[in-house]
Write a protein that holds these residues in place. Structure first.
Motif, short mmCIF file in Angstrom:
data_model
loop_
_atom_site.label_atom_id
_atom_site.label_comp_id
_atom_site.label_asym_id
_atom_site.label_seq_id
_atom_site.Cartn_x
_atom_site.Cartn_y
_atom_site.Cartn_z
N THR A 20 0.83 -1.05 0.05
CA THR A 20 0.08 0.21 -0.07
C THR A 20 0.94 1.24 0.06
O THR A 20 0.41 2.46 -0.46
CB THR A 20 -1.00 0.12 1.33
OG1 THR A 20 -0.07 0.04 2.58
CG2 THR A 20 -1.90 -1.01 1.26
N LYS B 47 0.40 2.15 -6.90
CA LYS B 47 -0.50 1.13 -7.76
C LYS B 47 0.00 0.94 -9.07
O LYS B 47 -0.35 1.94 -9.93
CB LYS B 47 -1.82 1.30 -7.47
CG LYS B 47 -2.24 1.66 -5.96
CD LYS B 47 -1.95 0.39 -5.29
CE LYS B 47 -2.53 0.45 -3.89
NZ LYS B 47 -1.90 1.80 -3.01
N THR C 95 -1.54 -2.82 -13.45
CA THR C 95 -2.01 -3.81 -12.31
C THR C 95 -3.74 -3.57 -12.28
O THR C 95 -4.25 -2.36 -12.36
CB THR C 95 -1.57 -3.74 -11.06
OG1 THR C 95 -0.14 -4.07 -11.13
CG2 THR C 95 -2.12 -4.76 -10.12
N TYR D 146 -7.85 -3.85 -10.97
CA TYR D 146 -8.64 -3.83 -9.71
C TYR D 146 -9.64 -4.70 -10.05
O TYR D 146 -10.22 -5.00 -11.07
CB TYR D 146 -9.17 -2.46 -9.62
CG TYR D 146 -8.11 -1.37 -9.10
CD1 TYR D 146 -7.79 -1.00 -7.96
CD2 TYR D 146 -7.19 -0.98 -10.29
CE1 TYR D 146 -6.81 -0.11 -7.44
CE2 TYR D 146 -6.02 -0.11 -9.85
CZ TYR D 146 -5.89 0.46 -8.51
OH TYR D 146 -4.95 1.18 -8.39
N GLU E 148 -12.88 -4.32 -9.35
CA GLU E 148 -13.93 -3.82 -10.02
C GLU E 148 -13.79 -3.81 -11.25
O GLU E 148 -14.84 -3.08 -11.96
CB GLU E 148 -14.35 -2.57 -8.91
CG GLU E 148 -14.72 -2.61 -7.80
CD GLU E 148 -13.79 -3.12 -6.72
OE1 GLU E 148 -12.42 -3.11 -7.29
OE2 GLU E 148 -14.07 -3.33 -5.43
N GLU E 149 -12.89 -3.77 -11.83
CA GLU E 149 -12.57 -3.70 -13.31
C GLU E 149 -12.72 -4.87 -14.01
O GLU E 149 -12.83 -4.86 -15.47
CB GLU E 149 -11.16 -3.19 -13.71
CG GLU E 149 -10.85 -1.61 -13.24
CD GLU E 149 -9.48 -1.18 -13.33
OE1 GLU E 149 -9.14 -0.32 -13.94
OE2 GLU E 149 -8.59 -2.06 -13.23
N ARG F 94 -9.95 2.03 -11.99
CA ARG F 94 -8.96 1.88 -11.00
C ARG F 94 -9.17 2.47 -9.82
O ARG F 94 -8.63 3.07 -9.06
CB ARG F 94 -7.67 2.86 -11.58
CG ARG F 94 -7.23 2.63 -12.92
CD ARG F 94 -6.01 3.22 -13.25
NE ARG F 94 -4.78 2.72 -12.64
CZ ARG F 94 -3.55 3.24 -12.28
NH1 ARG F 94 -3.48 4.59 -12.59
NH2 ARG F 94 -2.61 2.92 -11.56
N GLU F 95 -10.29 1.60 -9.20
CA GLU F 95 -10.86 2.02 -7.83
C GLU F 95 -11.05 0.34 -7.28
O GLU F 95 -11.52 -0.50 -7.92
CB GLU F 95 -12.00 2.63 -7.89
CG GLU F 95 -11.66 4.05 -8.42
CD GLU F 95 -13.17 4.73 -8.20
OE1 GLU F 95 -14.08 4.16 -8.15
OE2 GLU F 95 -12.85 6.21 -8.37
N LYS G 260 -10.47 -2.88 -4.75
CA LYS G 260 -9.21 -3.92 -4.50
C LYS G 260 -8.22 -4.09 -5.41
O LYS G 260 -8.61 -4.53 -6.51
CB LYS G 260 -9.73 -5.32 -4.09
CG LYS G 260 -8.78 -6.33 -3.76
CD LYS G 260 -9.47 -7.67 -3.36
CE LYS G 260 -8.48 -8.83 -2.73
NZ LYS G 260 -9.12 -9.95 -2.49
N ILE G 261 -6.91 -3.99 -5.32
CA ILE G 261 -6.17 -4.19 -6.67
C ILE G 261 -5.60 -5.55 -6.67
O ILE G 261 -5.43 -6.38 -5.64
CB ILE G 261 -4.85 -3.13 -6.27
CG1 ILE G 261 -3.94 -3.40 -7.54
CG2 ILE G 261 -3.78 -3.82 -4.96
CD1 ILE G 261 -2.94 -2.23 -7.60
N TRP H 21 -2.83 -7.66 -7.48
CA TRP H 21 -1.53 -7.53 -7.66
C TRP H 21 -0.87 -8.55 -8.74
O TRP H 21 -0.16 -8.02 -9.50
CB TRP H 21 -0.58 -7.69 -6.30
CG TRP H 21 -0.90 -6.50 -5.49
CD1 TRP H 21 -1.93 -6.48 -4.39
CD2 TRP H 21 -0.21 -5.24 -5.66
NE1 TRP H 21 -1.51 -4.94 -3.68
CE2 TRP H 21 -0.65 -4.36 -4.44
CE3 TRP H 21 0.84 -4.78 -6.51
CZ2 TRP H 21 -0.19 -3.23 -4.39
CZ3 TRP H 21 1.18 -3.53 -6.08
CH2 TRP H 21 0.54 -2.73 -5.34
N HIS I 69 -3.68 -5.84 -16.40
CA HIS I 69 -4.82 -5.12 -16.91
C HIS I 69 -4.67 -4.92 -18.46
O HIS I 69 -3.66 -4.67 -18.94
CB HIS I 69 -5.08 -3.59 -16.47
CG HIS I 69 -6.24 -3.01 -16.91
ND1 HIS I 69 -6.34 -2.50 -18.04
CD2 HIS I 69 -7.53 -2.93 -16.23
CE1 HIS I 69 -7.82 -1.92 -18.23
NE2 HIS I 69 -8.25 -2.18 -16.93
#
Length: 205
Positions: free
Chosen positions: A7, A11, A15, A17, A19-20, A60-61, A63-64, A66, A70
């Motif tokens: 964190t 980011k 990478t 997320y 939600e994407e 880009r919002e 949980k990422i 890792w 993308h």
């Protein structure tokens, strides 16, 4: 790398997320005599280099994810010579050369021309790229520069049809050349593969 350490780092641009992630309404169709993979609501921009590309959001919002890449931002980095970490130009303005981290390759095994799905990295973010990308830390990554590169293939999942027109995945993350037209028609591309030229180990500062 712990979650707390992650964190504190930027980011990475490539990478994704959680939600994407989008639903992919895959189907097969006949088009110009070719039986090809498509979307039920396909648009012209869903294809590039003869392959159907995986859709993804761009928020880009949240949980990422890792370990993942993308699809759209990876392709944009490759096509526009952008840094995998910040999304800005990766070309050194003084030398005109592009900085690249080559994983899995010992320095003595480097060749002048090689292929990779790993986007370039600007000089300012080499450390962050190595810290945030597990793929780059495998083996003995070498920081290099290249003079030029061009697309030669895609990493893609392959699909076929089962009973009643059901679409099923048959292979994951296969390297498919842009000239392998019959396989491209079965492919859902996730990353662009390029061939770099005049690859040289970067000078140590």
């Amino acid at each position: 790398m712990t979650a707390a350490a992650a964190t504190r780092l930027r980011k990475p641009y490539i990478t994704p997320y959680a939600e994407e992630t989008l639903d992919l309404p895959l189907t097969f169709e006949w088009a110009d005599g070719v039986h090809r993979l498509t979307y039920r609501d396909a648009l012209p921009q869903d294809w590039m280099f003869g392959a159907l590309w995986a859709r993804c959001g761009t928020a880009r919002e949240g949980k990422i994810l890792w370990p993942m890449v993308h699809t759209l931002r990876q392709r944009r980095c490759m096509l526009n010579r952008l840094c995998r970490v910040c999304g800005e130009p990766a070309t050194d303005p003084d030398t005109g050369r592009i900085t690249w981290i080559m994983p899995f390759v010992a320095p003595r095994a480097l060749r002048s021309t090689m292929s990779t799905a790993n986007p370039p990295t600007c000089k300012a973010h080499l450390g962050e790229a190595l810290a945030t990308c597990p793929y780059l830390r495998v083996g003995a990554p070498v920081v290099c520069t290249v003079s030029d590169y061009f697309p030669i293939g895609v990493l893609a999942n392959l699909y076929g049809e089962a009973g009643r027109g059901r679409v099923v995945e048959t292979h994951r993350q296969r390297h498919i050349g842009l000239d392998e037209f019959s396989r491209l028609h079965q492919a859902l591309a996730t990353q662009l593969i390029v061939q770099v030229h005049d690859l040289q180990p970067a000078a140590q500062s």
